[in-house]
Design an enzyme around this catalytic site. Structure first.
Site, PDB file in Angstrom:
ATOM      1  N   SER A   1     -11.327  -5.326   4.451  1.00 49.67           N
ATOM      2  CA  SER A   1     -10.985  -6.558   3.720  1.00 49.67           C
ATOM      3  C   SER A   1     -12.230  -7.301   3.250  1.00 49.67           C
ATOM      4  CB  SER A   1     -10.141  -7.475   4.612  1.00 49.67           C
ATOM      5  OG  SER A   1     -10.811  -7.736   5.836  1.00 49.67           O
TER       6      SER A   1
ATOM      7  N   ASN B   1      -8.483  -5.456  11.375  1.00 45.03           N
ATOM      8  CA  ASN B   1      -9.312  -4.283  11.112  1.00 45.03           C
ATOM      9  C   ASN B   1     -10.779  -4.610  11.371  1.00 45.03           C
ATOM     10  OD1 ASN B   1     -11.063  -3.132   8.507  1.00 45.03           O
ATOM     11  ND2 ASN B   1      -9.958  -1.576   9.652  1.00 45.03           N
TER      12      ASN B   1
ATOM     13  N   CYS C   1       0.845  -1.191   0.000  1.00 48.44           N
ATOM     14  CA  CYS C   1       0.000   0.000   0.000  1.00 48.44           C
ATOM     15  C   CYS C   1       0.886   1.248   0.000  1.00 48.44           C
ATOM     16  CB  CYS C   1      -0.891  -0.002   1.241  1.00 48.44           C
ATOM     17  SG  CYS C   1      -1.812   1.531   1.490  1.00 48.44           S
TER      18      CYS C   1
ATOM     19  N   GLU D   1       2.136  -5.759   8.827  1.00 45.58           N
ATOM     20  CA  GLU D   1       2.561  -4.370   8.601  1.00 45.58           C
ATOM     21  C   GLU D   1       3.591  -3.946   9.636  1.00 45.58           C
ATOM     22  OE1 GLU D   1       1.006   0.165   9.163  1.00 45.58           O
ATOM     23  OE2 GLU D   1      -0.491  -1.252   8.452  1.00 45.58           O
TER      24      GLU D   1
ATOM     25  N   HIS E   1       1.899  -8.336  13.705  1.00 43.84           N
ATOM     26  CA  HIS E   1       1.110  -8.045  12.500  1.00 43.84           C
ATOM     27  C   HIS E   1       2.063  -7.825  11.328  1.00 43.84           C
ATOM     28  CE1 HIS E   1      -1.436  -5.741   9.702  1.00 43.84           C
ATOM     29  NE2 HIS E   1      -2.466  -6.278  10.322  1.00 43.84           N
TER      30      HIS E   1
END
Length: 307
Positions: free
Chosen positions: A286, A243, A112, A146, A144
């Site tokens: 998602s 999320n 991203c 990220e 996680h």
């Protein structure tokens, strides 16, 4: 639905309004990653390997795998040679790029743009403050994907804190540069900033940066408002979606009669009773719109035969 005997000739006693939230669905980063997969699969018959789930949504992963994508683990990657590998929206640490170069892997980078910019920002901060022994602190979910990529920008020399209770692990006498995982909530981050400022000794350098993706954070007030206006809320997301868990918690806080579902097959007549005047269907970043639409159809089918 295969496992339901739908009687089309029965009429529901109550017909609620069913609304799909227009503000829910894939965020830009996920859309970009999925388009990258589809583009690669269309232009070449070469196997496309995806490092980790392309999105934390099992139905979407299965859809893309049916088209030819193959999901692999980090252990699988170590054995791969001369292949094409897609990096998902979460991003990866520099060590993965170095491994890819050694093993002659062709990288399709679907990181991203917001995450990529944050990675570069952390790297610059780390390089420019090593001489003063500054602490790079990341507010995020430990482990996680990220966050692993962000920590990797500091060669692993970064402190991850998940909640206010962990702030005491920060050295009070050393400078702090604070960043946040892009999908964290603005209110939670503001609290962390305030508490770290109080924890550090007076005069210690403290810098914090606004690194939260607004496309994600702005969904919190929106989904709270959406949930509050319906008698029942069906929240659709994959069980692995962090999320999804965050947004559902806000959804449930705004409307206690909220139900987390991963597929229409999980929906039952009991969850719809008593039948409200309106049912709201929403989801995570998602969750594709088609899954929310499928849930709306499931509601109509169950009510048509259960009344």
């Amino acid at each position: 639905m295969a496992d339901r005997q739908i009687q089309r000739d029965c009429e529901p006693a109550v017909i609620p309004i069913v609304e799909i939230d227009e503000g829910s669905g894939f965020c830009f980063g996920v859309v970009n990653a999925i388009r990258s997969v589809e583009k690669e699969l269309e232009k070449s018959k070469e196997t496309l390997y995806c490092l980790g789930d392309i999105v934390h949504n099992s139905q979407e992963v299965e859809r893309l795998e049916a088209r030819g994508m193959r999901t692999i683990s980090y252990q699988d990657l170590e054995q791969l040679r001369d292949a094409k590998v897609l990096l998902r929206a979460h991003g990866e640490p520099p060590s993965i790029y170095r491994m890819a170069e050694r093993q002659h892997l062709k990288i399709v980078d679907a990181t991203c743009p917001v995450v990529l910019a944050l990675q570069r920002r952390i790297r610059r901060a780390y390089d420019s403050t090593r001489e003063i022994c500054a602490q790079i602190v990341i507010f995020g979910q430990r482990g996680h994907a990220e966050v692993n990529g962000l920590v990797g920008q500091c060669e692993g020399d970064a402190l991850v804190i998940e909640n206010p209770q962990e702030i005491e692990s920060i050295d009070r006498e050393r400078p702090v540069l604070l960043f946040s995982q892009t999908t964290k909530g603005l209110e939670d981050y503001a609290q962390i900033i305030e508490l770290i400022g109080q924890w550090l000794k007076p005069g210690v350098r403290f810098e914090h940066y606004d690194t939260i993706c607004r496309q994600v954070s702005n969904r919190i007030p929106h989904i709270r408002e959406f949930a509050a206006k319906h008698g029942l809320v069906l929240f659709v997301a994959g069980k692995k979606s962090s999320n999804g868990r965050v947004l559902f918690a806000h959804c449930q806080d705004s409307n206690p009669r909220s139900v987390f579902l991963s597929s229409p097959e999980e929906l039952s007549i009991e969850q719809l009773m008593p039948i409200p005047r309106s049912i709201g269907i929403c989801g995570a970043t998602s969750t594709p719109k088609r899954q929310m639409e499928a849930m709306a159809e499931a509601v109509k089918e169950i009510l048509a035969c259960g009344s």
